[in-house]
Design a protein around this motif. Structure first.
Motif, PDB file in Angstrom:
ATOM      1  N   ALA A  16       0.845  -1.206   0.000  1.00  0.00           N
ATOM      2  CA  ALA A  16       0.000   0.000   0.000  1.00  0.00           C
ATOM      3  C   ALA A  16       0.873   1.247   0.000  1.00  0.00           C
ATOM      4  N   ASP A  17       1.910   1.224   0.856  1.00  0.00           N
ATOM      5  CA  ASP A  17       2.814   2.380   0.908  1.00  0.00           C
ATOM      6  C   ASP A  17       3.583   2.543  -0.403  1.00  0.00           C
ATOM      7  N   LEU A  18       4.092   1.417  -0.912  1.00  0.00           N
ATOM      8  CA  LEU A  18       4.856   1.481  -2.163  1.00  0.00           C
ATOM      9  C   LEU A  18       4.012   2.091  -3.280  1.00  0.00           C
ATOM     10  N   LYS A  19       2.728   1.690  -3.328  1.00  0.00           N
ATOM     11  CA  LYS A  19       1.859   2.214  -4.393  1.00  0.00           C
ATOM     12  C   LYS A  19       1.697   3.732  -4.294  1.00  0.00           C
ATOM     13  N   GLU A  20       1.659   4.236  -3.062  1.00  0.00           N
ATOM     14  CA  GLU A  20       1.578   5.697  -2.898  1.00  0.00           C
ATOM     15  C   GLU A  20       2.787   6.380  -3.530  1.00  0.00           C
ATOM     16  N   TRP A  21       3.966   5.766  -3.291  1.00  0.00           N
ATOM     17  CA  TRP A  21       5.208   6.357  -3.815  1.00  0.00           C
ATOM     18  C   TRP A  21       5.237   6.248  -5.354  1.00  0.00           C
ATOM     19  N   LEU A  22       4.819   5.065  -5.835  1.00  0.00           N
ATOM     20  CA  LEU A  22       4.827   4.834  -7.284  1.00  0.00           C
ATOM     21  C   LEU A  22       3.896   5.803  -8.024  1.00  0.00           C
ATOM     22  N   ALA A  23       2.877   6.305  -7.298  1.00  0.00           N
ATOM     23  CA  ALA A  23       1.901   7.193  -7.940  1.00  0.00           C
ATOM     24  C   ALA A  23       2.485   8.565  -8.267  1.00  0.00           C
ATOM     25  N   LEU A 112       3.121  -6.574  -9.996  1.00  0.00           N
ATOM     26  CA  LEU A 112       2.716  -5.196  -9.779  1.00  0.00           C
ATOM     27  C   LEU A 112       3.221  -4.415 -10.994  1.00  0.00           C
ATOM     28  N   ILE A 113       2.247  -3.899 -11.772  1.00  0.00           N
ATOM     29  CA  ILE A 113       2.598  -3.208 -13.009  1.00  0.00           C
ATOM     30  C   ILE A 113       2.574  -1.704 -12.779  1.00  0.00           C
ATOM     31  N   GLY A 114       3.631  -1.026 -13.222  1.00  0.00           N
ATOM     32  CA  GLY A 114       3.667   0.433 -13.081  1.00  0.00           C
ATOM     33  C   GLY A 114       5.094   0.916 -13.225  1.00  0.00           C
ATOM     34  N   ARG A 115       5.232   2.180 -13.596  1.00  0.00           N
ATOM     35  CA  ARG A 115       6.577   2.741 -13.758  1.00  0.00           C
ATOM     36  C   ARG A 115       7.265   2.823 -12.394  1.00  0.00           C
ATOM     37  N   GLY A 116       8.496   2.258 -12.325  1.00  0.00           N
ATOM     38  CA  GLY A 116       9.278   2.317 -11.087  1.00  0.00           C
ATOM     39  C   GLY A 116       9.114   1.104 -10.191  1.00  0.00           C
ATOM     40  N   THR A 117       8.213   0.187 -10.550  1.00  0.00           N
ATOM     41  CA  THR A 117       7.989  -0.974  -9.668  1.00  0.00           C
ATOM     42  C   THR A 117       9.263  -1.789  -9.509  1.00  0.00           C
ATOM     43  N   SER A 118      10.029  -1.914 -10.614  1.00  0.00           N
ATOM     44  CA  SER A 118      11.271  -2.677 -10.540  1.00  0.00           C
ATOM     45  C   SER A 118      12.480  -1.743 -10.510  1.00  0.00           C
TER      46      SER A 118
END
Ligand SMILES: [Zn+2]
Ligand SMILES: [Zn+2]
Lengths: 461, 461
Positions: A16-23, A112-118
């Motif tokens: 949940a936290d990681l997704k906030e950052w990825l956004a 988890l798909i999104g820019r910066g996930t990896s």
């Protein structure tokens, strides 16, 4: 509560936290997103404070900010470790090819798909969970080594201000080892650690003949043609065995050890598949006596990146052209000095320029290779941590290209250890970048074990 | 009245008429001037009628018109000779560098400055005075050979419709020799005749590797690089003696005779001066065992005219490029078949393309060399006419490039004889083109003698 239990208990919060950052679209290469890179630094700094890092600072540069955080060990004699990663990301074009908005991360099975996930927020982020898991398992209020996170904001646009940042904060970054979490493993089933990256230096050669293009009817065959000279020069840069012919080019090259070659050979390498990923190349090619992996990871090269001269438009033009140009780059390996290679190339070009042709050589870019011997204390410590997390043997790889890692090793004067859990299939820098969520958790687990291993290994080293 | 007397008596009229013709801006390369090319044809046709040519026609082509005129010999058994020249001219830019408006001819001492004065209206025009002088001296109402003028209007834009024109009018152009008046002499003091022109064929080679540019960090040194392959291929096109390595390339080459080499060697050749005209080239270069003049006149070549691939813009880009391209042209000499050279080059490229690289070869342009042996009856006849006009020995040259001459020889099946009185210093195709007026009159004199020499030589040949 042991490390796996802590991680399992906290996985939902972690993602949940990681997704906030990825956004936060922290694209350092796009000036329109520089405000987002700053927001990304501030978000991450706030998060590090939330989870208890005693020192958290946003470090300004002449460009975009980095985040520094430190959690000192209780024992002042404990080793210090810098963890390097970056919070900026690649651009996202072409947008139409994404399955989701690149900054609205999408869970799809384990992915988890999104820019910066990896590359590289996901990998940086597993260290936050790792250090918490370490302390939860030990019950201590601090990790057993001093952990210093350094997360830069300009890696995807060339780390232009990073060396300056390292020099400015050199004292506070003093450490016994540097953990790089921005690389990939061989595959999901074959955990591995990178042990080196090739360096780089570049040159541009211009050959000049007549002052203007000449009519080849009137002059062809009786004056030197700069394009002939360029073809001859560049053809002579390799011998029939694919070896670079510059005098002394291999003199300082640290040879591959038998152990490293043996371990490389154990990687399940499918050459046909590799050729497909190599733009559908039709055949392997390279220095005689080395495998494809050894060639891209551990052997230096001379590569023509561009070449031009004379008439390049449609139709024919029967001229002896006035000039010819080529861009050449050298991938370097451990032991080689970029400046020495540049000098050797200059001399070689001048010596091999035929009468009647004048050569100009401009050299640029000088990145030394970085290399961590398999047998070193820090690599062996990290290997044990990785093996504990994965429950299987960890093999070794290298990488053919280089980022800011050499600067870290040079300026901070500490050995590099690559604990990166990306995959080649993560499509970093491309649409639909993804991370395997179980791997990010393995990364957290390995990171948790790492501090105990380092506490022992580096103290006694 | 002998030939020199007639010419002296008519020089003023001759230059006044020539200036009228020169005033018509017959630039075939510029569509805005195509009306002028037509006017130029009509002006010249009218002039030929005025001076008594029994047959004068403007011949249409799919492009711009040519002028044909015939003055039959009285004796139906007399030989026929075609005189070739062109009435179109080169563009005149940059205008600011001219001493006079290019189409307002200016006399300056012995010089006549203006576009077309040397190339080629001036040279065509001396034949009008020549044929009149011949008849004035003999007192006969017709020349001793049938004189057929063929003056085309597209030479400066590639003679695109000329072969078709020759084929259409082949019967009317039947002849025993073809006089070309569109070349130059060694110098004002060293009268000479050209005996051959090199031919030409061209090719474009494309080498393809990976489907897209590859990152040289990840792949460099382990896949074939098309630019390396191109450099190696083109470097191998010549050996260390500057000889072309294509199998069989020299097999059909008609060797220079000892006599021709001896006569070439008698030309006062200043190599340092020649290098200056060769765009300030710093050194001569070429096939071992031949002089500079032999190399440009009588030896075949392979010349890279253009080469490109990979990153050619500013800065570095560390790629293994997907493709490489080169444009190559071959200058050919007497004996060589352009189609055979093309085929040999195709085969050679395919054989020398390394594994993993795919080659595409596009060939084009096939102009055979033209050549008139020094000892032939027509060359010897023209030499006698020239020597009578100049009062001194006439030497021999060749030319390195070629125009539509090979088509004339091939389609009309007659030997070429070059009676050209231009000078290298005439600045043809450049601002301030000029002709030496005394030389144009010498041309008229040589042309007048030519018909008597041909009447004897070609009848008995
Ligand atoms: Zn990265
Ligand atoms: Zn001409």
């Amino acid at each position: 509560m042991d490390v796996p239990q802590y991680i399992e208990a906290n996985r939902e919060r972690f993602f949940a936290d990681l997704k906030e950052w990825l956004a936060i679209p922290s694209i350092s290469g796009d000036p329109a997103h520089h405000g987002d890179v700053r927001r990304s630094a501030e978000w991450f700094a706030a998060h590090l404070r939330d989870i208890g890092f005693p020192t958290v600072e946003v470090w300004e540069t002449a460009g975009l900010p980095a985040v520094f955080a430190e959690w000192p060990a209780a024992d002042p004699a404990a080793p210090s470790v810098v963890v390097y990663g970056h919070h900026d990301v690649q651009p996202v074009e072409p947008l139409g090819e994404w399955e989701t908005d690149p900054f609205t991360p999408l869970e799809k099975g384990d992915r988890l798909i999104g820019r910066g996930t990896s590359d590289d927020k996901g990998q940086v982020f597993f260290h936050t969970l790792g250090v918490q898991a370490n302390m939860a398992a030990s019950g201590a209020p601090a990790p057993p080594v001093t952990v210093k996170l350094l997360v830069e904001g300009e890696e995807e646009s060339g780390s232009l201000h990073f060396p300056e940042l390292l020099r400015t904060h050199r004292d506070r970054l003093a450490c016994d080892a540097i953990v790089i979490s921005d690389t990939s493993m061989w595959s999901e089933d074959v955990p591995s650690m990178c042990t080196g990256m090739r360096g780089l230096t570049e040159a541009e050669v211009s050959l000049y003949g007549p002052e203007s293009d000449l009519h080849s009817g009137s002059f062809g065959g009786a004056v030197p043609n700069p394009l002939h000279a360029m073809a001859a020069l560049l053809a002579a840069l390799h011998d029939a065995d694919g070896r670079v012919t510059l005098p002394g080019f291999y003199d300082d090259v640290l040879p591959l050890t038998g152990e490293e070659r043996e371990l490389f050979a154990r990687l399940p390498f499918d050459e046909a598949e590799w050729l497909r990923t190599a733009g559908g190349s039709r055949a392997p090619y390279g220095e005689k006596g080395f495998t494809t992996l050894e060639r891209v990871w551990a052997r230096p090269t001379a590569e023509i990146n561009g070449m031009w001269g004379g008439h390049t438009g449609p139709g024919g033009k029967t001229i002896v052209p006035r000039e010819a140009h080529a861009k050449i780059s050298f991938r370097l390996v451990a032991g080689q000095d970029p400046a020495k290679v540049q000098e050797s190339f200059r001399t070689w070009v001048q010596r091999n320029t035929p009468p009647g042709i004048r050569a100009d050589i401009v050299t640029g870019g000088a990145v030394r290779a970085c290399f961590s011997p398999i047998g070193s204390a820090s690599v062996q410590a990290a290997k044990r941590a990785m093996e504990k997390a994965f429950g299987q043997e960890v093999l070794f790889t290298r990488e053919g290209g280089s980022g800011p890692e050499a600067d870290l090793a040079d300026i901070l004067e500490a050995p590099l250890v690559f604990v990166g859990l990306g995959l080649d299939s993560d499509r970093i820098h491309a649409p639909n970048e993804k991370a395997e969520m179980p791997l990010l958790l393995k990364g957290a687990e390995a990171a948790a074990y790492l501090w105990d291993e380092f506490a022992t290994a580096l103290r006694t080293a």
